[in-house]
Design a protein around this motif. Structure first.
Motif: not given
Length: 646
Positions: A482-498
């Motif tokens: 669950x922790x891995x999925x939450x932070x993976x989603x956050x990283x994907x949004x961060x990279x997409x936004x940047x």
């Protein structure tokens, strides 16, 4: 009174939580089914290839090459193929564990729980319904192109144009008719449908071989040089965007898993068919795209009918018509694949009580869920009649990616479960293993040097015992996923936004991304520190948890690239699903009868678990001690009914 209301509320909430988290218990004979087991490995492999090689190669290739990636579409298909293969490996392992109809829905129900299983099943229904409609639209568009837009012009003259954002330009009556016809053909029986699919798939593959051969023979390597835009005219960002779009071309391999309940030997056929079809399709896509971009410059590609126009442009008109025949065959098999899978997913959910019971009926003569097939064909036909192809494809992707993500997560969770809960149990091979496996709930995550229990720490990671020692076996793995999925989603949004809003001050993005990656890495280390459960598996995903984790990250990365309107439509669809589940499914679930406190009390294998009904293990032990210490007739009951309900 306030305390009474609080107790009632707590009881209701705990009841709902137990219901949405209950898992499906498979029967001892998982091969038993009212459906007909008649498909061999060859049939299932061609079913998967036919479902994938269709609209993807004949429709997507042109638009992605010209507008998104250029010749770099070769790398786009390679990346999309690798990402899809990661999910396909997870489906293969589940196919050997659960040879039932329903695909990802059945897998999630057995491993994660009822609520998430319904979410996946509801989205699979959406995936195949829209998949069938979108391919019917593409089929109609291709035929319309061959007749120089005569069909669309006649329809527009008769009906006029539909001036709505979400709807197509005109009602596509040909696409409607195609859905009805092929749904009717599927009603004659699964073996006949498989033979029909196999013939068309072989024809399609033969046309692909012809395209590759002739394309390379007439190739011009200067089409990849800088004078004509180079190999990456849109940069590497275009390649990544192209991969996200090309992912649609691989949607369909899950139809192999859907056929698990009609396979003669699912534990062998499902993994072999899945991996074989993925390799063949990926290699075919790459070679066809290479031939196309070597044949004509990327900016000269026709986005609507790339391959026929490319050969027509160099004077090979006979190849143009052969390619058109292959395109019709390919899109037909894709349409058949979607219409084959959709009724069986509805059947699986209805059999479990989560959808209306009449959807679980199977025709005794054809051994096909005919009611579901009629409903599936009509709904897909109506969607194809009214909606635009581009909107349909984008809306389909989000449900598919969510299903792939949860299946990959389920593989990790199930691999580290202390017992094969939900699966038919086999006798233990040794007394020590049996004892350690059945009494896991009495000790919290110990470090075992003998007969390791799945979900417990490995001896070399004993230094983690002070951190994880308080949790039951398998619980740490579930939390880490669950922790891995939450932070993976956050990283994907961060990279997409940047990438979307590039700025010069990116140091803070690097810092946050490093923090996210560190948490993800620690989660995977925590998972890898535990013993796995691989008993009785004929096929295993390699490098667990790392390959499934990479699959999760890739799928989430593709999901964040979808636009806001797609997410809004997805939310509306999920609201409808929640109404169905909480108003009907949760109350009619077949698993509701097996989880009563009485049945758990009467089952000796469950009586040792810590949480059941209102009686805790400590209360039982206290009562036993009290009875043993007191004299009296030994024939008296060990536990009185009054003491049980206290």
């Amino acid at each position: 009174m306030p305390s009474t209301r609080k107790m009632i509320l707590n009881h209701v909430m705990s009841g709902i939580c137990s219901k949405i988290n209950r898992t499906k218990q498979l029967p001892s004979d998982v091969m038993e089914t009212p459906l007909k087991r008649c498909l061999n490995t060859f049939d299932i492999t061609l079913l998967g290839i036919g479902h994938m090689v269709g609209a993807g190669i004949y429709v997507l290739t042109g638009s992605v090459t010209k507008n998104i990636a250029g010749p770099g579409i070769i790398i786009s298909f390679l990346l999309a193929g690798v990402a899809s293969l990661l999910s396909a490996l997870c489906y293969s392992e589940f196919g050997t564990r659960v040879p039932k109809a329903g695909s990802a829905y059945a897998y999630t129900y057995v491993s994660v729980g009822e609520f998430w299983a319904f979410v996946i099943g509801w989205n699979i229904i959406l995936e195949h319904m829209i998949g069938a409609a979108s391919v019917a639209r593409a089929w109609s568009g291709y035929v319309n192109f061959l007749f120089d837009d005569a069909i669309s012009n006649a329809t527009l003259a008769a009906t006029g144009e539909m001036h709505q954002v979400l709807l197509g330009k005109y009602p596509d009556f040909l696409a409607f008719l195609v859905c009805i016809v092929y749904a009717s053909l599927l009603g004659f029986g699964v073996k006949g449908s498989a033979i029909f699919n196999s013939i068309l798939t072989i024809l399609n593959l033969a046309v692909m071989v012809l395209v590759i051969s002739v394309g390379f023979y007439y190739s011009d390597i200067t089409n990849w040089t800088a004078s004509k835009g180079g190999f990456f005219p849109y940069g590497f960002g275009g390649v990544i965007s192209g991969a996200a779009t090309c992912f649609y071309a691989f949607v369909g391999f899950d139809s192999i898993a859907t056929a698990g309940e009609e396979a003669k030997d699912p534990s062998f056929s499902i993994p072999v068919a899945t991996i074989s079809s993925m390799v063949v399709v990926t290699l075919g896509y790459i070679l066809v795209c290479a031939a196309l971009t070597l044949l004509v410059p990327f900016d000269s590609v026709n986005p609507n009918a790339a391959l026929p126009e490319a050969f027509s442009g160099i004077g090979l008109h006979w190849v143009k018509y052969l390619v058109s025949i292959g395109a019709i065959c390919g899109m037909t098999t894709t349409l058949v694949g979607s219409l084959f899978s959709l009724p069986r997913c509805m059947y699986a959910m209805a059999q479990d009580g989560l959808l209306f019971s009449f959807l679980g009926n199977v025709n005794s003569k054809t051994q096909v869920p005919l009611t579901n097939l009629v409903i599936s064909g009509l709904l897909s036909a109506l969607i194809a009649l009214l909606f635009d192809l581009e909107k349909l494809v984008e809306f389909m992707s989000i449900g598919t990616l969510l299903a792939y993500t949860i299946v990959s997560a389920s593989i990790i969770i199930l691999r580290y479960k202390p017992t094969t809960e939900g699966f038919p149990r086999k006798p233990a091979t040794s007394p020590s293993c049996s004892e350690s496996s059945s009494s896991y709930s009495e000790t919290p995550t110990p470090v075992l040097d003998f007969c390791p229990v799945p979900g417990t720490l490995k001896p070399q990671f004993g230094w983690l015992f002070p951190i994880f020692g308080m949790y039951k076996p398998g619980r740490v793995v579930t939390m880490s996923v669950f922790v891995f999925m939450v932070f993976s989603c956050a990283l994907c949004f961060l990279l997409h936004g940047s990438l979307k809003n590039q700025t010069e001050d990116i140091w803070w993005i690097i810092v946050i991304a490093t923090f996210f990656v560190t948490i993800m890495a620690l989660s995977l280390i925590a998972i890898a520190a535990h013993h796995q459960n691989v008993t009785g598996l004929k096929f295993k995903v390699p490098l667990v948890p790392f390959l499934p984790a990479l699959s999760i990250f890739c799928n989430l990365g593709f999901m964040v690239h979808l636009n806001v309107l797609t997410w809004i439509r997805f939310f509306i669809w999920m609201v409808l699903g929640m109404l169905v589940y909480f108003l009907y499914g949760i109350h009619h679930s077949k698993e509701g009868d097996t989880n009563s406190s009485y049945s758990m009390l009467m089952t000796s294998s469950e009586a040792v678990k810590e949480k059941w009904g209102a009686t805790t293990k400590s209360k039982i032990k206290g009562t036993l001690t009290k009875r043993k210490g007191s004299g009296g007739d030994s024939r008296n009951a060990i536990i009185d009914e009054e003491e049980l309900v206290q």
